[in-house]
Motif scaffolding. Structure first.
Motif, PDB file in Angstrom:
ATOM      1  N   VAL A 116       0.548   5.048  -6.568  1.00 55.37           N
ATOM      2  CA  VAL A 116       0.559   3.815  -5.782  1.00 55.37           C
ATOM      3  C   VAL A 116      -0.852   3.286  -5.561  1.00 55.37           C
ATOM      4  O   VAL A 116      -1.079   2.063  -5.617  1.00 55.37           O
ATOM      5  N   THR A 117      -1.831   4.173  -5.332  1.00 53.24           N
ATOM      6  CA  THR A 117      -3.186   3.708  -5.006  1.00 53.24           C
ATOM      7  C   THR A 117      -3.798   2.861  -6.119  1.00 53.24           C
ATOM      8  O   THR A 117      -4.282   1.753  -5.850  1.00 53.24           O
ATOM      9  N   PRO A 118      -3.829   3.303  -7.383  1.00 50.67           N
ATOM     10  CA  PRO A 118      -4.392   2.411  -8.417  1.00 50.67           C
ATOM     11  C   PRO A 118      -3.584   1.145  -8.626  1.00 50.67           C
ATOM     12  O   PRO A 118      -4.159   0.076  -8.898  1.00 50.67           O
ATOM     13  N   LEU A 119      -2.250   1.228  -8.489  1.00 50.78           N
ATOM     14  CA  LEU A 119      -1.443   0.011  -8.629  1.00 50.78           C
ATOM     15  C   LEU A 119      -1.762  -0.977  -7.514  1.00 50.78           C
ATOM     16  O   LEU A 119      -1.852  -2.192  -7.755  1.00 50.78           O
ATOM     17  N   LEU A 120      -1.935  -0.477  -6.293  1.00 52.71           N
ATOM     18  CA  LEU A 120      -2.274  -1.355  -5.174  1.00 52.71           C
ATOM     19  C   LEU A 120      -3.650  -1.976  -5.374  1.00 52.71           C
ATOM     20  O   LEU A 120      -3.852  -3.166  -5.094  1.00 52.71           O
TER      21      LEU A 120
END
Length: 354
Positions: A116-120
């Motif tokens: 989720v962190t890189p996508l966000l």
């Protein structure tokens, strides 16, 4: 004599290198601080998306086509141009906007943070690039910190991932040697701290170059800007107090310039963090920049030691478990210092890693 000096220097260098290697590889640092940073950054992103939801089409969506001359100098490339595009329709843009909000919720709750962190990070940068005029320093901080957090384990505490890992029989999808995750985590933590130091020191050094901050009246002028005053009466109450303006101006400059040095000792670290937190709360209230302040407070949370977070958690648990006094009966006296210290030692012994 020269040989003794060489041996002394090489020994000191060797001890420094050993200490640095041990710090990088022995365990993951600031696990509670990075978890608090994750939660607050997620709240800041959600807050910004929520307050701008009604005007989303005019700020970033199809209604912002008047920004085309600005976008001709856009240096963003793939994958940032892949999420939000200039030719998105209203329905497509809204669906992507809601998907971004869902990623922010998952990030805040600590669900699948590795993915989720890189996508966000990519999605929020893709959205912000559509309107450079609507961005502020808080948006830049969020984008930079999300890049660093892609390499840190922000879900060790207060997350859904931590619950999943605690289940019997849990196996990671891609098992890696423990030292690899520890190294990336601690290097990412150093990057976050370095970025915060650069922000504060650059801001402080730029202030001392002007005569207003040197004379102690620098705080007066930002509070007089009408477009940054949500409550003009409150701002007037602050900037008309000469003593407060002078003290606030000098404290702001000294804390920002000396922030890395103030963190070296516990006493000065507490004062520096309290002063920084108070400064950002004041900016949020008097200058209508809540998301910028929240993003900076989130980054500052990594400087609070894990022992402090554990102490607060133990205190909250004891306060929650303490039964209320019966009607007509006086509450029992608090335990003495010796008993309290013994209880804290017992609690600390039960916490792994203390």
């Amino acid at each position: 004599m020269i040989g003794d000096a060489i041996r002394f220097v090489t020994g000191a260098v060797g001890r420094t290198v050993d200490a640095g290697e041990q710090w990088l590889f022995d365990r993951k640092k600031a696990t509670y601080g990075l978890a608090a940073m994750r939660i607050l950054i997620g709240v800041a992103i959600l807050g910004s998306l929520t307050v701008n939801f009604a005007a989303r089409h005019y700020v970033w969506g199809p209604g912002s086509r008047w920004l085309t001359p600005w976008l001709t100098v856009d240096e963003y490339g793939f994958p940032f141009t892949w999420v939000f595009a200039q030719d998105d329709g209203t329905t497509e843009f809204t669906l992507k906007y809601l998907l971004l909000a869902a990623l922010a919720v998952a990030f805040t709750l600590g669900w699948r943070t590795r993915v989720v962190t890189p996508l966000l990070m990519i999605a929020i940068a893709s959205l912000m690039r559509l309107n450079p005029l609507a961005d502020d320093a808080g948006d830049n901080i969020v984008r930079i910190m999300l890049l660093f957090l892609c390499f840190a384990d922000t879900s060790m505490r207060w997350s859904l991932d931590a619950r999943r890992r605690a289940r019997p029989g849990y196996r990671p999808l891609v098992p890696l040697p423990p030292w690899v995750g520890t190294l990336f985590h601690n290097v990412a933590l150093m990057a976050v701290a370095t970025q915060v130091f650069m922000i504060y020191m650059t801001s402080g050094l730029s202030k001392v170059q002007g005569s207003m901050w040197q004379e102690g009246v620098g705080l007066y002028y930002p509070l007089r800007i009408g477009q940054y005053a949500p409550w003009p009466g409150l701002n007037e109450l602050v900037y008309t107090n000469g003593v407060f303006v002078t003290i606030g101006s000098y404290v702001t400059v000294f804390v920002q310039v000396l922030f890395p040095l103030l963190l070296l000792r516990r006493g000065t670290r507490v004062l520096a963090l309290l002063a920084i937190f108070a400064m950002h709360v004041g900016i949020a209230v008097t200058m209508a920049l809540p998301w910028f302040s929240l993003a900076m407070i989130a980054a500052d949370m990594v400087f609070v030691r894990d022992d402090t977070y554990r102490a607060v958690i133990r205190w909250a648990r004891r306060a929650r478990k303490r039964p209320p006094p019966e009607p007509g009966r006086e509450p029992e006296p608090e335990p003495g210092p010796a008993a309290a210290a013994g209880g804290q030692l017992d609690d600390a012994a039960k916490v792994p890693g203390t």
